[in-house]
Design a protein around this motif. Structure first.
Motif, PDB file in Angstrom:
ATOM      1  N   ASP A 196       0.995  -2.199 -14.941  1.00  0.00           N
ATOM      2  CA  ASP A 196       1.285  -3.597 -15.234  1.00  0.00           C
ATOM      3  C   ASP A 196       0.220  -4.509 -14.621  1.00  0.00           C
ATOM      4  OD1 ASP A 196       2.548  -6.308 -15.032  1.00  0.00           O
ATOM      5  OD2 ASP A 196       4.245  -5.230 -15.903  1.00  0.00           O
ATOM      6  N   PRO A 197      -0.378  -5.419 -15.411  1.00  0.00           N
ATOM      7  CA  PRO A 197      -1.437  -6.287 -14.887  1.00  0.00           C
ATOM      8  C   PRO A 197      -0.970  -7.236 -13.786  1.00  0.00           C
ATOM      9  CG  PRO A 197      -0.786  -6.963 -17.104  1.00  0.00           C
ATOM     10  CD  PRO A 197      -0.135  -5.646 -16.843  1.00  0.00           C
ATOM     11  N   ARG A 198       0.351  -7.397 -13.615  1.00  0.00           N
ATOM     12  CA  ARG A 198       0.844  -8.247 -12.525  1.00  0.00           C
ATOM     13  C   ARG A 198       0.650  -7.592 -11.161  1.00  0.00           C
ATOM     14  NH1 ARG A 198       6.874  -8.973 -14.596  1.00  0.00           N
ATOM     15  NH2 ARG A 198       6.405  -6.848 -15.289  1.00  0.00           N
ATOM     16  N   ASN A 199       0.496  -6.261 -11.146  1.00  0.00           N
ATOM     17  CA  ASN A 199       0.381  -5.537  -9.877  1.00  0.00           C
ATOM     18  C   ASN A 199      -1.022  -5.734  -9.296  1.00  0.00           C
ATOM     19  OD1 ASN A 199       0.273  -3.562  -7.795  1.00  0.00           O
ATOM     20  ND2 ASN A 199       1.847  -2.368  -8.855  1.00  0.00           N
ATOM     21  N   PRO A 200      -1.155  -6.302  -8.099  1.00  0.00           N
ATOM     22  CA  PRO A 200      -2.483  -6.561  -7.526  1.00  0.00           C
ATOM     23  C   PRO A 200      -3.329  -5.307  -7.308  1.00  0.00           C
ATOM     24  CG  PRO A 200      -0.788  -7.796  -6.349  1.00  0.00           C
ATOM     25  CD  PRO A 200      -0.070  -6.839  -7.247  1.00  0.00           C
ATOM     26  N   ALA A 201      -2.681  -4.130  -7.217  1.00  0.00           N
ATOM     27  CA  ALA A 201      -3.420  -2.890  -6.932  1.00  0.00           C
ATOM     28  C   ALA A 201      -3.812  -2.131  -8.192  1.00  0.00           C
ATOM     29  CB  ALA A 201      -2.594  -1.976  -6.024  1.00  0.00           C
ATOM     30  N   VAL A 202      -3.527  -2.683  -9.374  1.00  0.00           N
ATOM     31  CA  VAL A 202      -3.728  -1.907 -10.595  1.00  0.00           C
ATOM     32  C   VAL A 202      -5.209  -1.627 -10.854  1.00  0.00           C
ATOM     33  CG1 VAL A 202      -3.810  -3.891 -12.179  1.00  0.00           C
ATOM     34  CG2 VAL A 202      -2.990  -1.686 -13.003  1.00  0.00           C
ATOM     35  N   ILE A 203      -6.085  -2.568 -10.581  1.00  0.00           N
ATOM     36  CA  ILE A 203      -7.514  -2.338 -10.787  1.00  0.00           C
ATOM     37  C   ILE A 203      -8.031  -1.339  -9.754  1.00  0.00           C
ATOM     38  CG2 ILE A 203      -9.816  -3.387 -10.751  1.00  0.00           C
ATOM     39  CD1 ILE A 203      -8.243  -4.039 -13.247  1.00  0.00           C
ATOM     40  N   ALA A 204      -7.593  -1.491  -8.497  1.00  0.00           N
ATOM     41  CA  ALA A 204      -7.990  -0.536  -7.453  1.00  0.00           C
ATOM     42  C   ALA A 204      -7.530   0.873  -7.808  1.00  0.00           C
ATOM     43  CB  ALA A 204      -7.407  -0.958  -6.098  1.00  0.00           C
ATOM     44  N   ILE A 520       5.120 -12.667 -10.278  1.00  0.00           N
ATOM     45  CA  ILE A 520       6.061 -11.674 -10.786  1.00  0.00           C
ATOM     46  C   ILE A 520       6.464 -11.983 -12.228  1.00  0.00           C
ATOM     47  CG2 ILE A 520       8.098 -12.898  -9.944  1.00  0.00           C
ATOM     48  CD1 ILE A 520       7.549  -9.065 -10.131  1.00  0.00           C
ATOM     49  N   LYS A 521       6.370 -13.256 -12.644  1.00  0.00           N
ATOM     50  CA  LYS A 521       6.716 -13.638 -14.017  1.00  0.00           C
ATOM     51  C   LYS A 521       5.514 -13.575 -14.960  1.00  0.00           C
ATOM     52  CE  LYS A 521      10.498 -16.680 -12.566  1.00  0.00           C
ATOM     53  NZ  LYS A 521      11.029 -18.071 -12.586  1.00  0.00           N
ATOM     54  N   GLY A 522       4.350 -13.184 -14.427  1.00  0.00           N
ATOM     55  CA  GLY A 522       3.162 -13.067 -15.252  1.00  0.00           C
ATOM     56  C   GLY A 522       2.485 -14.390 -15.548  1.00  0.00           C
ATOM     57  N   LYS A 523       2.817 -15.429 -14.784  1.00  0.00           N
ATOM     58  CA  LYS A 523       2.229 -16.754 -15.019  1.00  0.00           C
ATOM     59  C   LYS A 523       1.039 -17.035 -14.114  1.00  0.00           C
ATOM     60  CE  LYS A 523       6.594 -18.746 -16.636  1.00  0.00           C
ATOM     61  NZ  LYS A 523       7.612 -19.812 -16.407  1.00  0.00           N
ATOM     62  N   ALA A 524       0.703 -16.094 -13.242  1.00  0.00           N
ATOM     63  CA  ALA A 524      -0.447 -16.244 -12.339  1.00  0.00           C
ATOM     64  C   ALA A 524      -1.187 -14.918 -12.269  1.00  0.00           C
ATOM     65  CB  ALA A 524       0.008 -16.678 -10.950  1.00  0.00           C
ATOM     66  N   LYS A 525      -2.451 -14.972 -11.902  1.00  0.00           N
ATOM     67  CA  LYS A 525      -3.277 -13.770 -11.835  1.00  0.00           C
ATOM     68  C   LYS A 525      -3.388 -13.285 -10.394  1.00  0.00           C
ATOM     69  CE  LYS A 525      -7.795 -11.959 -13.278  1.00  0.00           C
ATOM     70  NZ  LYS A 525      -9.105 -12.293 -13.892  1.00  0.00           N
ATOM     71  N   PRO A 526      -3.169 -11.991 -10.141  1.00  0.00           N
ATOM     72  CA  PRO A 526      -3.281 -11.480  -8.768  1.00  0.00           C
ATOM     73  C   PRO A 526      -4.727 -11.401  -8.306  1.00  0.00           C
ATOM     74  CG  PRO A 526      -2.864  -9.677 -10.285  1.00  0.00           C
ATOM     75  CD  PRO A 526      -2.776 -10.940 -11.092  1.00  0.00           C
ATOM     76  N   ASP A 527      -4.902 -11.243  -7.007  1.00  0.00           N
ATOM     77  CA  ASP A 527      -6.234 -11.095  -6.419  1.00  0.00           C
ATOM     78  C   ASP A 527      -6.585  -9.605  -6.386  1.00  0.00           C
ATOM     79  OD1 ASP A 527      -8.569 -11.169  -5.013  1.00  0.00           O
ATOM     80  OD2 ASP A 527      -7.773 -12.206  -3.251  1.00  0.00           O
ATOM     81  N   TYR A 528      -7.105  -9.093  -7.505  1.00  0.00           N
ATOM     82  CA  TYR A 528      -7.456  -7.671  -7.596  1.00  0.00           C
ATOM     83  C   TYR A 528      -8.544  -7.297  -6.584  1.00  0.00           C
ATOM     84  CZ  TYR A 528      -5.188  -7.898 -12.228  1.00  0.00           C
ATOM     85  OH  TYR A 528      -4.296  -8.064 -13.260  1.00  0.00           O
ATOM     86  N   ALA A 529      -9.521  -8.186  -6.393  1.00  0.00           N
ATOM     87  CA  ALA A 529     -10.679  -7.881  -5.546  1.00  0.00           C
ATOM     88  C   ALA A 529     -10.268  -7.586  -4.112  1.00  0.00           C
ATOM     89  CB  ALA A 529     -11.670  -9.046  -5.581  1.00  0.00           C
ATOM     90  N   ARG A 530      -9.231  -8.278  -3.630  1.00  0.00           N
ATOM     91  CA  ARG A 530      -8.779  -8.057  -2.252  1.00  0.00           C
ATOM     92  C   ARG A 530      -8.267  -6.624  -2.072  1.00  0.00           C
ATOM     93  NH1 ARG A 530      -9.420  -8.168   2.857  1.00  0.00           N
ATOM     94  NH2 ARG A 530      -7.492  -8.166   4.062  1.00  0.00           N
TER      95      ARG A 530
END
Length: 656
Positions: A196-204, A520-530
């Motif tokens: 899920d793209p809402r998860n900040p760890a998905v790119i990592a 959590i509602k998908g209205k904001a983008k997480p900080d993947y880089a962190r």
């Protein structure tokens, strides 16, 4: 002799040229929508940043080791060590770069069906497989042709193995840091899908698939591949002279040809990618057997060497079949473990751990049978040629392995880019075959390491003039105990490293969901880089101690307790290293597919109590199968190579 060396180098070059062709095939495929390309670029940026930081860090270690080797073993050996390190790093880098291109192209091709997506993923993996064997074969052949010294070539092998150890340990810590964090917070705590793209760890998590399972595993297998060739060359020179030293190169070259031809048998029929991968592997084995017999007949060499080589190949197949049985999603152990999840996490873990213990039996019996058969047909040289036989098809094996993280990433991209249920169903089928192929490869790599370190053990005895080891000798038995202690110790350090880094990752994911409004509602983008940064820094920090200890401990045992104690140490490390590696690799793969079996709709499906229990079991298995397990076979190889390479110093300066 010279003809064989030149032919081996040419075969290696052909392998590299074929990878160039495959690279262009993958590269010309379309990448899909702007959103898909954006996700793919984010994964690539994180993976490149990690490798850059890792290789910069390891450059300092390589520099220090180069100076030490140059002072004590000579400048030629030091140069070979540097070349081995560079080849290992290049193999990982090339494979990862094409995997990063193939993932999004596979996801895009899945819109047009499984038969369109599968070749892109497999040929993307084949770039890694064939570039590794090509670089290794060219490196060993050219160095031996120029220097005519096995000591120099041993330095090349040590460089490749040491770099592989750092790459596998670091990549394993990275990928499991992200995977565990994403799973425990996402699936268990919040009930959101894996990618899920809402998860900040998905790119990592996606980055980890590449730095751990592509770059790490590629470096891992190149070390066993080179080490098996070197050990066979050392023993071949002692037993048969120049022809004995040249034969391993000839068999390796035949294996490259067999792997290339075997790839033409990898075709999806009936929509079954797993069957296609297995068909390619079995075809490669058959082609290798035919070509190697023709080679022995042409060179008029003892036929016993052919049978010894074949015994290693058969043992590799046995290990692959065993791993497939214990880890495949449609087999009984996975289904029983999935069902055990209905009663909680404890029964899931107990079931998976128990089947992992049972899974040790067939591979060990296969390795023992191969060892006895090889010894019967060609003595100690036969044992080393059995290792060469098992690793002869490594080009095909790595191709199937690298296919796994490519389709895993493609599945993640498909979900994050909202490509729809039809595409997700196709990428899920590709991913299921990838999980099994990765598990089989890990088992194969461990079995290959077992035969490789056995032949390195004999090579060490040859270099130090040890005729036998007396277990009544207190120094020998002390060495055995110290050796048996080391693999569990190094495993613990790696798993603790994953745990510490995963803790930091989990805290960061929780923080973002708490502090970023609307995430959590998908209205904001997480900080993947962190999250990528946490995984990177932690992995590089945690890999140092276990990796350095794998070199320092055998040197300390040899200098302080003598060559016989170090011989005992190598024996002890082989015994527990192989058992722990098989247990952890197979248990981890089993837990992973037990979770996926439930996610397919069984025992309550996603979000059920059984699913939550299986997710926890999977997170236990993650550092087992992707960090400690596959790192152990590299560690025991590095320890054996350290003993062989520094044997002259140990003989000259040992205190006892």
């Amino acid at each position: 002799m010279e003809t064989i060396i030149i032919a081996s180098a040419v075969t290696g070059l052909i392998s590299i040229l074929f990878t160039v062709y495959l690279f262009f095939f993958v590269n010309k495929q379309k990448s899909g929508s702007k959103k898909m390309i954006e996700i793919s670029e984010a994964i690539k940026e994180g993976a490149d940043a990690y490798l850059k930081r890792e290789y910069t860090t390891l450059a300092a270690f390589v520099l220090v080791m180069t100076i030490i080797i140059a002072l004590f073993l000579g400048y030629n050996v030091a140069l070979a060590y540097v070349l081995g390190s560079v080849c290992s790093a290049l193999a990982g880098y090339f494979g990862m770069e094409v995997a990063l291109k193939a993932n999004v192209k596979t996801a895009n091709a899945a819109k047009r069906g499984l038969d369109k997506a599968f070749p892109i993923a497999f040929y993307g993996g084949a770039v890694m497989g064939l570039s590794i064997v090509g670089l290794a074969l060219v490196g060993v052949s050219v160095l031996y042709y120029v220097y005519r010294s096995l000591d120099v070539v041993l330095g090349f092998s040590f460089g490749a193995s040491a770099m592989a150890l750092f790459a596998k340990a670091g990549g394993g810590i990275y990928t499991k840091t992200a995977d565990i964090g994403a799973d425990l917070v996402g699936k268990v705590e919040l009930g959101i899908p894996e990618d899920d793209p809402r998860n900040p760890a998905v790119i990592a998590d996606n980055v980890g698939d590449n730095v751990g399972d592509v770059a790490g595993m590629g470096s891992d297998l190149i070390d066993s591949y080179i080490a098996s060739i070197i050990a066979a060359m050392i023993l071949g020179m002692a037993v048969y002279g120049l022809m004995g030293a040249a034969l391993p190169l000839a068999f390796a070259a035949v294996g490259v040809v067999a792997s290339i031809l075997g790839m033409f048998f990898v075709r999806v029929r009936g929509g079954n990618p797993g069957a296609a991968l297995n068909r390619g592997t079995f075809a490669t084995c058959i082609i290798f057997a035919i070509l190697s017999y023709a080679l022995i007949y042409y060179l008029r060499v003892d036929l016993g060497i052919f049978y010894a080589t074949l015994s290693g190949l058969v043992a590799g197949v046995v290990i692959g079949i065993t791993t497939d049985y214990f880890t495949s999603i449609d087999r009984m152990p996975v289904k029983v473990t999935a069902e055990a999840s209905k009663t909680g996490t404890a029964t899931n873990i107990l079931s998976g751990f128990s089947y992992g213990l049972i899974s040790i039996v067939p591979p060990i019996i296969g390795i023992c049978a191969a060892t006895i058969a090889a010894w019967h047909f060609a003595g100690v040289y036969g044992v080393s040629m059995a290792a060469v036989g098992m690793l002869s098809i490594v080009g095909m094996i790595i191709s199937s392995d690298a296919y796994g993280p490519i389709v895993d990433n493609s599945r993640g991209i498909a979900e994050q880019a909202n490509l729809g249920k039809k595409v997700l169903a196709i990428t899920d089928r590709l991913d299921a075959a990838g999980n099994t192929s990765k598990a089989i490869t890990k088992g194969f790599a461990i079995g290959a390491a077992a035969l490789t370190v056995l032949s390195l053990f004999v090579a060490y005895a040859e270099l130090t003039n040890i005729k036998s080891l007396d277990l009544m000798n207190p120094y020998v038995i002390t060495g055995v105990f110290l050796g048996a202690m080391t693999p569990p110790l190094l495993s613990a350090l790696l798993i603790l490293g994953v745990g510490r880094n995963a803790f930091r990752m989990i805290e960061e994911i929780r923080r973002q969901f708490k502090e970023i409004p609307g995430l959590i509602k998908g209205k904001a983008k997480p900080d993947y880089a962190r999250c990528v940064d946490i995984a990177t820094k932690g992995a590089l920090k945690e890999l140092v101690l276990p990796s350095v200890l794998s070199i320092a401990i055998p040197l300390a045992v040899g200098i302080l307790l003598g060559r016989h104690a170090l011989g005992g140490f190598l024996g002890g490390s082989i015994f527990t290293g192989i058992i722990f590696a098989l247990l952890m690799a197979n248990s981890g793969g089993l837990w992973d597919n037990a979770k996926k079996f439930i996610e397919d709709g069984h025992f309550g499906g996603k979000g059920s109590d059984a699913h939550k229990a299986a997710v926890v079991g999977d997170t236990v298995g993650d550092p087992f199968k992707d960090t400690a397990g596959p790192s152990l076979n590299t560690m025991i190889t590095v320890m054996s190579l350290t003993a062989s390479m520094f044997a002259p110093l140990i003989v000259a300066y040992a205190l006892l």
